[in-house]
Design an enzyme around this catalytic site. Structure first.
Site, short mmCIF file in Angstrom:
data_model
loop_
_atom_site.label_atom_id
_atom_site.label_comp_id
_atom_site.label_asym_id
_atom_site.label_seq_id
_atom_site.Cartn_x
_atom_site.Cartn_y
_atom_site.Cartn_z
N CYS A 1 -4.96 -2.21 -23.06
CA CYS A 1 -4.11 -2.75 -24.13
C CYS A 1 -3.11 -1.73 -24.66
CB CYS A 1 -4.98 -3.21 -25.31
SG CYS A 1 -5.73 -4.81 -25.04
N SER A 2 -3.29 -0.45 -24.37
CA SER A 2 -2.30 0.52 -24.86
C SER A 2 -1.16 0.73 -23.87
CB SER A 2 -2.97 1.85 -25.23
OG SER A 2 -3.82 2.28 -24.21
N THR B 1 -0.22 -2.74 -9.57
CA THR B 1 0.30 -2.60 -8.21
C THR B 1 -0.30 -1.34 -7.57
OG1 THR B 1 2.17 -1.38 -9.10
CG2 THR B 1 2.48 -3.73 -8.76
N PRO C 1 0.69 -8.63 -7.12
CA PRO C 1 1.59 -7.58 -7.58
C PRO C 1 2.83 -8.15 -8.29
CG PRO C 1 1.76 -7.84 -5.20
CD PRO C 1 0.65 -8.74 -5.65
N GLN C 2 3.04 -9.47 -8.17
CA GLN C 2 4.15 -10.13 -8.86
C GLN C 2 3.57 -11.35 -9.56
OE1 GLN C 2 6.90 -11.21 -10.60
NE2 GLN C 2 8.24 -10.29 -9.07
N HIS D 1 16.40 -2.04 -11.39
CA HIS D 1 15.19 -1.91 -12.21
C HIS D 1 15.33 -0.69 -13.11
CE1 HIS D 1 13.49 -4.46 -9.01
NE2 HIS D 1 12.60 -4.85 -9.90
N LYS E 1 11.37 3.30 -12.04
CA LYS E 1 10.83 2.70 -10.80
C LYS E 1 11.45 3.40 -9.60
CE LYS E 1 10.33 -1.70 -8.31
NZ LYS E 1 8.92 -1.57 -7.95
N THR F 1 9.17 -7.37 -4.07
CA THR F 1 9.65 -8.76 -4.04
C THR F 1 10.91 -8.85 -3.18
OG1 THR F 1 8.73 -9.14 -6.22
CG2 THR F 1 10.46 -10.66 -5.50
P1 NAD Z 1 1.84 1.92 -18.46
O1 NAD Z 1 1.93 3.33 -18.00
O2 NAD Z 1 2.60 1.51 -19.67
O3 NAD Z 1 0.30 1.54 -18.72
C1 NAD Z 1 -0.75 1.92 -17.89
C2 NAD Z 1 -1.97 2.19 -18.75
O4 NAD Z 1 -3.11 2.32 -17.92
C3 NAD Z 1 -1.87 3.48 -19.57
O5 NAD Z 1 -2.03 3.17 -20.93
C4 NAD Z 1 -3.04 4.33 -19.04
O6 NAD Z 1 -3.65 5.07 -20.07
C5 NAD Z 1 -3.97 3.27 -18.51
N1 NAD Z 1 -4.95 3.75 -17.51
C6 NAD Z 1 -4.80 4.69 -16.57
N2 NAD Z 1 -5.94 4.83 -15.86
C7 NAD Z 1 -6.82 3.95 -16.35
C8 NAD Z 1 -8.17 3.60 -16.04
N3 NAD Z 1 -8.84 4.20 -15.07
N4 NAD Z 1 -8.77 2.61 -16.76
C9 NAD Z 1 -8.11 2.01 -17.75
N5 NAD Z 1 -6.84 2.29 -18.10
C10 NAD Z 1 -6.19 3.25 -17.41
O7 NAD Z 1 2.25 1.03 -17.21
P2 NAD Z 1 2.77 -0.50 -17.21
O8 NAD Z 1 4.23 -0.52 -17.25
O9 NAD Z 1 2.00 -1.27 -18.21
O10 NAD Z 1 2.36 -0.95 -15.73
C11 NAD Z 1 1.01 -1.03 -15.34
C12 NAD Z 1 0.89 -1.58 -13.92
O11 NAD Z 1 1.31 -2.94 -13.88
C13 NAD Z 1 1.76 -0.86 -12.87
O12 NAD Z 1 1.02 -0.76 -11.68
C14 NAD Z 1 2.92 -1.82 -12.68
O13 NAD Z 1 3.54 -1.70 -11.42
C15 NAD Z 1 2.21 -3.14 -12.81
N6 NAD Z 1 3.05 -4.31 -13.10
C16 NAD Z 1 2.71 -5.46 -12.46
C17 NAD Z 1 3.40 -6.63 -12.73
C18 NAD Z 1 2.98 -7.90 -12.05
O14 NAD Z 1 3.69 -8.90 -12.18
N7 NAD Z 1 1.85 -7.94 -11.35
C19 NAD Z 1 4.45 -6.63 -13.64
C20 NAD Z 1 4.77 -5.44 -14.30
C21 NAD Z 1 4.05 -4.28 -14.02
#
Ligand code: NAD
Length: 279
Positions: A12-13, A105, A127-128, A162, A166, A172
């Site tokens: 959540c953070s 991802t 992943p999307q 982007h 990134k 995609t």
């Molecule tokens: P972010 O850096 O803002 O957040 C990632 C969080 O994960 C951080 O707060 C970190 O402390 C935490 N974290 C790291 N290791 C951890 C663990 N072992 N257990 C629990 N928490 C842990 O990144 P973001 O922008 O929120 O992106 C997160 C992921 O989501 C990336 O892989 C990104 O590519 C992906 N993403 C996917 C989609 C989708 O549509 N599927 C869309 C956007 C982003």
């Protein structure tokens, strides 16, 4: 009702985690007041639409999940952490038999699929998560299957913009290029033009300044050899709500599959779209 569906969002953070947690509360799901977080962030309490969520580091994950499962036995986890955490987290959820939606991802994707298959846990892996983007991607794939070489001799240009953080080309865009290849366009994924310069993003791509830190603008331009015909496909996404909304849909979908005791257990966003229960 949706109120009966508890959702635990790790982390959540994070940027996506927060967006998903907020969308879940807005959709009426029950946000679990605990989450797992990355190193250095444990002990924090996050306020998500008036739900106080306690963040705990991986070293405490077993006890935290014990507590969560005790209070919310039907919990579904949404994982938006980091590529480095994907496999370990999936193995943890699978071992504990907790259904999950993996939005994160990267990592070893084959190992991820194998983990889930072998454990028999219910999961959506995508992943999307932007369901309209996934629908467009699937439509291009269907067009390519049904009308191979329909665009033979055409020229293709692909531009994707982007946030500058990134580093890799969009997965995609690569998937859509693969469909265009089947439609007869010769084009290598290396030719995708990546725009990461904020100045160019604002002036040339029309990205609103407030979304420089989170956007996905894609344009696919096709033109005939004689230059007399052009086609353009475009999807421009600002912010994260499209992914957060898709994640909530995936959780609702998964909850239904569990209730139906479905045979199939590992799903993607096309399955969620086909499920037809869009809100
Ligand atoms: P972010 O850096 O803002 O957040 C990632 C969080 O994960 C951080 O707060 C970190 O402390 C935490 N974290 C790291 N290791 C951890 C663990 N072992 N257990 C629990 N928490 C842990 O990144 P973001 O922008 O929120 O992106 C997160 C992921 O989501 C990336 O892989 C990104 O590519 C992906 N993403 C996917 C989609 C989708 O549509 N599927 C869309 C956007 C982003």
């Amino acid at each position: 009702t949706t109120k009966d569906i508890p959702i635990m969002v790790n982390d959540c953070s994070g940027k996506m985690g927060r967006a998903v947690a907020e969308a879940a509360v807005e959709a009426g799901l029950q946000l679990v007041p605990f989450c797992l977080t990355g190193p250095g962030f444990g002990g924090r309490v996050l306020n998500i639409n008036n739900v106080e969520v306690h963040a705990h580091e991986a070293s405490e994950k077993e006890e935290i999940l014990d507590k969560v499962l005790d209070r919310y036995p039907d919990v579904i986890i949404a994982d938006y952490t980091l590529p480095s955490a994907v496999n370990e987290n999936a193995e943890f959820y699978s071992k504990r038999g907790v259904p999950f939606v993996m939005g994160t991802t990267g990592g070893d994707r084959n190992r991820l699929l194998k983990t889930v298959h072998d454990s028999g846990v219910y999961a959506v892996i995508a992943p999307q998560m932007g369901k309209q983007v996934v629908a467009f991607q699937a439509a291009m794939e269907i067009m390519a299957e049904q009308f191979p070489d329909a665009f033979k001799g055409y020229k293709l240009e692909v531009t994707e913009s982007h946030q500058s953080s990134k580093v890799d080309t969009s997965g995609t865009a690569r998937a859509v290029v693969a469909s265009f290849n089947k439609l007869g366009l010769s084009f290598d994924a290396e030719q995708i033009k990546m725009v990461r310069d904020p100045e160019e993003q604002v002036t040339k791509m029309g990205v609103p300044e407030e979304h420089l830190k989170g956007h996905a603008f894609h344009t696919y331009s096709l033109s005939s050899a004689d230059g007399l015909v052009t086609f353009q496909f475009q999807h421009n996404v600002c912010g994260r709500s499209i992914y957060a909304q898709g994640t909530v849909d995936a959780v609702l979908f998964l909850s239904n599959k569990i209730k139906e005791s479905s045979e199939k257990k590992v799903y993607n966003m096309v399955d969620v779209l086909r499920g037809g229960s869009m809100r």
